[in-house]
Design a protein around this motif. Structure first.
Motif: not given
Length: 147
Positions: A103-130
């Protein structure tokens, strides 16, 4: 922390997105550890076959390996639809660590951006599935728009 069961359901929902209608129209690395391959390859496939829909399915870790290619896609009008499963981890690595190391983990968790806003910042569209069934609908809607 994010609900692991929700993201497990989303991760496994990717199989519902895998619809292959023609020979030689499904590309995969066969889980050979090629993080980042999906999105960049999809841009090349769409460029080579502009009249065909292209749908790469990526984990968040792999997608971030080539996230800068969003700029390439927008700049050159390469209209792909991408699915990114955001579970905040290198999911396969984390799962293997959990099962092999009590059950132990190391160096496998990430800190991610908001992917919808990231896509939009490049001028692409983004949708979030909930919800687990939502990626299919989001991808289908974007493919109809060819964006």
């Amino acid at each position: 922390m994010q609900n692991d069961r929700f993201f497990d359901a989303l991760y496994h929902a990717r199989d519902r997105l895998r619809v292959v209608y023609h020979p030689r129209s499904f590309l995969s690395t066969g889980l050979q550890g090629t993080l980042g391959w999906g999105f960049a390859t999809a841009l090349g496939v769409k460029t080579g076959c502009p009249d065909r829909p292209v749908l790469p399915v990526n984990g968040d870790g792999g997608f971030m390996f080539n996230v800068q290619e969003l700029a390439t896609a927008v700049q050159h009008g390469i209209a792909t639809v991408s699915v990114v499963f955001n579970d905040g981890a290198y999911g396969n690595v984390k799962g293997i660590q959990k099962s092999n190391f009590g059950g132990r983990t190391i160096a496998s968790e990430l800190r991610n951006p908001d992917f919808v806003r990231l896509a939009e910042s490049f001028g692409a569209g983004g949708l979030r599935a909930t919800a687990p069934e939502a990626p299919h609908g989001c991808a289908a809607a974007r493919l109809r728009q060819d964006r």
